[in-house]
Scaffold this motif. Structure first.
Motif, short mmCIF file in Angstrom:
data_model
loop_
_atom_site.label_atom_id
_atom_site.label_comp_id
_atom_site.label_asym_id
_atom_site.label_seq_id
_atom_site.Cartn_x
_atom_site.Cartn_y
_atom_site.Cartn_z
N PHE A 1 0.46 -1.38 -0.10
CA PHE A 1 -0.09 0.18 -0.39
C PHE A 1 0.82 0.95 0.26
CE2 PHE A 1 -3.31 2.72 2.60
CZ PHE A 1 -4.29 3.39 1.53
N ARG A 2 2.07 1.44 0.48
CA ARG A 2 3.37 2.11 0.35
C ARG A 2 3.39 2.96 -0.48
NH1 ARG A 2 8.13 3.93 0.97
NH2 ARG A 2 8.94 1.93 0.90
N LEU A 3 3.74 1.35 -1.48
CA LEU A 3 4.30 1.87 -2.54
C LEU A 3 3.32 2.35 -3.81
CD1 LEU A 3 6.25 -1.17 -3.13
CD2 LEU A 3 7.21 1.44 -2.54
N THR A 4 1.86 2.71 -3.07
CA THR A 4 0.38 3.70 -4.16
C THR A 4 0.75 5.14 -3.62
OG1 THR A 4 -1.22 3.33 -2.18
CG2 THR A 4 -0.19 1.29 -4.06
N PHE A 5 1.74 5.55 -2.45
CA PHE A 5 1.50 6.66 -2.21
C PHE A 5 2.50 7.90 -3.11
CE2 PHE A 5 1.38 5.77 2.67
CZ PHE A 5 0.50 4.64 2.61
N GLY A 6 2.21 8.80 -3.76
CA GLY A 6 2.36 10.12 -3.57
C GLY A 6 3.66 10.81 -3.08
N ASP A 7 4.23 10.95 -3.88
CA ASP A 7 5.42 12.20 -3.20
C ASP A 7 4.85 12.75 -2.44
OD1 ASP A 7 8.60 12.89 -3.80
OD2 ASP A 7 7.40 15.12 -3.65
N GLU A 8 5.63 12.66 -1.12
CA GLU A 8 5.91 13.68 0.08
C GLU A 8 5.13 15.19 -0.35
OE1 GLU A 8 7.73 14.52 4.47
OE2 GLU A 8 9.37 13.38 2.64
N MET A 9 5.87 16.01 -0.95
CA MET A 9 5.67 16.81 -1.25
C MET A 9 4.51 17.33 -2.00
SD MET A 9 6.98 18.19 1.05
CE MET A 9 8.43 18.39 2.27
N SER A 10 3.83 16.13 -2.93
CA SER A 10 3.17 16.93 -3.70
C SER A 10 1.23 16.67 -3.34
CB SER A 10 3.08 15.33 -5.45
OG SER A 10 2.38 14.60 -4.14
N SER A 11 0.26 16.61 -4.30
CA SER A 11 -0.31 16.36 -3.78
C SER A 11 -0.51 15.34 -3.63
CB SER A 11 -1.30 17.79 -4.85
OG SER A 11 -1.29 16.54 -6.54
N GLN A 12 -0.27 14.81 -4.27
CA GLN A 12 -0.66 13.19 -3.72
C GLN A 12 -0.18 12.73 -2.83
OE1 GLN A 12 -3.04 11.26 -6.38
NE2 GLN A 12 -3.19 13.79 -6.56
N ASN A 13 0.57 13.75 -1.37
CA ASN A 13 0.66 13.27 0.12
C ASN A 13 -0.54 12.60 -0.11
OD1 ASN A 13 0.53 13.37 2.92
ND2 ASN A 13 2.49 14.10 2.43
N ALA A 14 -0.10 10.73 0.71
CA ALA A 14 -0.38 10.31 1.39
C ALA A 14 -1.75 10.51 2.27
CB ALA A 14 -0.36 8.55 2.07
N PHE A 15 -1.33 11.35 3.32
CA PHE A 15 -2.14 12.06 4.47
C PHE A 15 -3.42 12.72 3.40
CE2 PHE A 15 -3.17 15.16 7.37
CZ PHE A 15 -4.06 14.53 8.91
N LEU A 16 -3.01 13.71 2.87
CA LEU A 16 -3.55 14.80 1.76
C LEU A 16 -4.41 14.30 1.40
CD1 LEU A 16 -4.31 17.81 1.43
CD2 LEU A 16 -2.36 17.40 -1.07
N THR A 17 -3.71 12.43 0.46
CA THR A 17 -5.19 12.45 0.00
C THR A 17 -5.98 11.37 0.93
OG1 THR A 17 -3.88 10.16 -0.70
CG2 THR A 17 -4.08 12.12 -2.28
N GLN A 18 -5.88 11.36 1.99
CA GLN A 18 -6.68 10.71 3.34
C GLN A 18 -6.18 9.25 2.89
OE1 GLN A 18 -10.57 12.49 4.05
NE2 GLN A 18 -10.67 13.37 2.82
N LYS A 19 -5.33 8.74 2.83
CA LYS A 19 -5.11 7.39 2.25
C LYS A 19 -4.59 6.78 4.46
CE LYS A 19 -3.95 6.21 -2.56
NZ LYS A 19 -2.84 6.21 -3.39
N LEU A 20 -3.84 8.12 4.72
CA LEU A 20 -3.74 7.25 6.33
C LEU A 20 -4.44 9.24 7.12
CD1 LEU A 20 0.25 7.79 5.23
CD2 LEU A 20 -1.19 5.88 6.50
N ALA A 21 -4.74 8.22 8.43
CA ALA A 21 -5.80 8.93 9.31
C ALA A 21 -4.57 9.69 10.49
CB ALA A 21 -6.87 8.08 9.73
N MET A 22 -3.38 9.02 10.13
CA MET A 22 -2.57 10.02 11.42
C MET A 22 -0.87 9.96 10.68
SD MET A 22 -3.43 8.63 15.26
CE MET A 22 -3.51 6.03 14.54
N LEU A 23 -0.23 11.33 10.59
CA LEU A 23 0.90 11.23 9.94
C LEU A 23 2.41 12.05 11.38
CD1 LEU A 23 2.59 10.45 7.45
CD2 LEU A 23 1.84 13.17 6.58
N LEU A 24 2.77 10.90 11.04
CA LEU A 24 4.20 11.50 11.98
C LEU A 24 5.20 12.34 10.92
CD1 LEU A 24 7.40 9.95 13.32
CD2 LEU A 24 7.79 11.72 12.24
N ASP A 25 4.71 13.42 11.34
CA ASP A 25 5.71 15.08 10.39
C ASP A 25 5.63 16.14 10.95
OD1 ASP A 25 6.84 16.19 7.65
OD2 ASP A 25 4.58 15.80 6.83
N GLY A 26 6.05 17.30 10.38
CA GLY A 26 7.43 18.38 11.43
C GLY A 26 5.98 19.63 10.70
#
Length: 446
Positions: free
Chosen positions: A263-288
């Motif tokens: 599933f992780r390999l389907t995620f978009g780039d961290e800095m893109s509009s396809q970030n997995a938290f932004l696209t709601q593929k993740l409900a929680m995310l460790l980030d700065g």
């Protein structure tokens, strides 16, 4: 924003002069005999490259030059640590006077080698009390064995971003405070879309995911990496075993490593509009702290919040802590204008209005006590959550060594094998890791 994405940029004159060869001997030494009130040009090297960041640092320089009309600052951006280090080894007229690094792990090298000058004498003669100006955690990662060769220039704190809509849907009242609560919430928030696929994962414990490198979450245990003699002690550290068990339990609770990695390999780039938290593929995310500004700019289609990362159940009273890192500024040992250079470093790191303006502009955490209390700071409570994480007495930064971040890389490599199930005997593997780290550090010292 995260600093690892910055590319190298080499000033043409320096490259043409052949000064970037590693190992150049007998670098020129600088001087602190200059008069900072006399006309002078300072060369300032930094790593910012994004347009908004470059604009913010250029505006900072303009403010400084208005206060010091005799000092002309020539800035070069998008410069890596490798470029700075090579230039300082070579010395000469093309080397910078003031340098900024995004890699706190290299401070041990800067201080021990003398490539960055000790700033304590400059603080003493200009009346800057570092202990009253900067939080202790930031002073710890800008010094090495008593030498304060750098000062913090904004900080990065790590916390938990969470999807409030998903939490409400799952009937979860608040973000998890402990690892057992994180496991329960992650399992409840995970939604399968097939036998081996997902619609959403609660919390992805993968060490390869975005900012999820192993040292970030490990900080929640408050581990001690080295003993009093500087020897690696990960095999002797009880937190090491608790940490790997907790991440393994998180993985198993959500379907296992194979399915999660697929599933992780389907995620978009961290800095893109396809970030997995932004696209709601993740409900929680460790980030700065920078992620909040990016979510606002992207107009996230869900309600989100920020909280400190969970802590081990037996350390529940430390909730609020987090991993801390940041940008550091120093003066090159080869600078002939060290007093003037200090005026720039002092302005960038200790002038309250400057720190506040810069923090608001690039959405990083302010790095002085006064700036953290300023009414001029961005009032968004989600952003301010990271201020509290920074100020928490249990928050932790990585300890500096003369071998830079070599031990962090070695720890990450071992963690990858653990999460994939390849390292069965943790005690044996951690002892081997300790031996490798000690050997690498000894080689670097010699």
């Amino acid at each position: 924003m995260p600093r690892w994405r910055i590319r190298s940029s080499v000033p043409a004159a320096l490259a043409a002069a052949g000064l970037l060869l590693a190992g150049c001997a007998n670098p020129s030494t600088g001087s602190d005999d200059d008069d900072p009130t006399k006309p002078v040009t300072l060369k300032f090297w930094h790593g910012w490259s994004a347009p908004g960041e470059v604009k913010a640092i250029n505006e900072s320089i303009e403010r400084f030059e208005k206060l010091h009309p005799n000092i002309d600052v020539k800035a070069t951006g998008n410069v890596t640590d490798a470029t700075i280090n090579q230039a300082l080894r070579a010395g000469g007229g093309e080397a910078p006077d003031v340098v900024v690094s995004f890699t706190t792990n290299n401070v041990g090298q800067y201080c021990d080698s003398g490539m960055w000058v000790d700033l304590d004498p400059f603080m003493k003669k200009t009346g800057l009390d570092k202990k009253k100006t900067f939080p202790k955690t930031l002073l710890d990662y800008t010094s090495y064995q008593g030498t304060q060769c750098a000062l913090p220039l904004l900080a990065d704190a790590f916390g938990m971003y969470y999807n409030k809509d998903a939490f409400a849907e799952a009937g979860i009242a608040r973000p998890p405070h402990t690892m057992s609560e994180l496991k329960a919430a992650a399992k409840k928030l995970t939604v399968r879309s097939g036998e081996d696929s997902y619609e959403r994962v609660g919390y992805m414990p993968s060490f390869r995911l975005y900012q999820g490198s192993p040292d970030r979450l490990f900080a929640q245990w408050g581990p001690k990496y080295f003993d009093a003699d500087g020897k690696s002690r990960l095999a002797k550290e009880p937190a090491s075993y608790d940490y790997f068990k907790a991440t393994s339990d998180l993985t198993d609770a959500q379907g296992g490593f194979t399915d999660l990695e697929k599933f992780r390999l389907t995620f978009g780039d961290e800095m893109s509009s396809q970030n997995a938290f932004l696209t709601q593929k993740l409900a929680m995310l460790l980030d700065g702290e920078w992620r909040g500004l990016m979510l606002k700019d992207a107009k996230a289609k869900f309600d989100w919040g920020v909280a400190p990362l969970p802590v081990p159940d037996d350390q529940a009273d430390t909730y609020g802590r987090g991993f801390i890192t940041g940008t550091v500024a120093g003066i090159a040992h080869s600078s002939k204008h060290q007093n003037a250079a200090w005026e720039l470093v002092r302005f960038l790191t200790a002038d309250t209005d400057q720190v506040v303006d810069f923090a608001n502009a690039i959405h990083n955490v302010p790095s002085t006590f006064a700036a953290l209390k300023s009414p001029k700071l961005d009032a968004d409570p989600r952003f301010r959550t990271f201020f509290k994480i920074l100020e928490n007495k249990h928050s932790q930064a990585l300890p500096p060594t003369t071998n830079g971040n070599s031990y962090v890389v070695s720890f990450a490599d071992y963690a990858y094998s653990v999460e994939a199930g390849h390292a069965k005997d943790l005690r044996k593997g951690l002892k081997k890791l300790d031996d490798q780290i000690d050997a690498d550090n000894l080689q670097a010292e010699n």
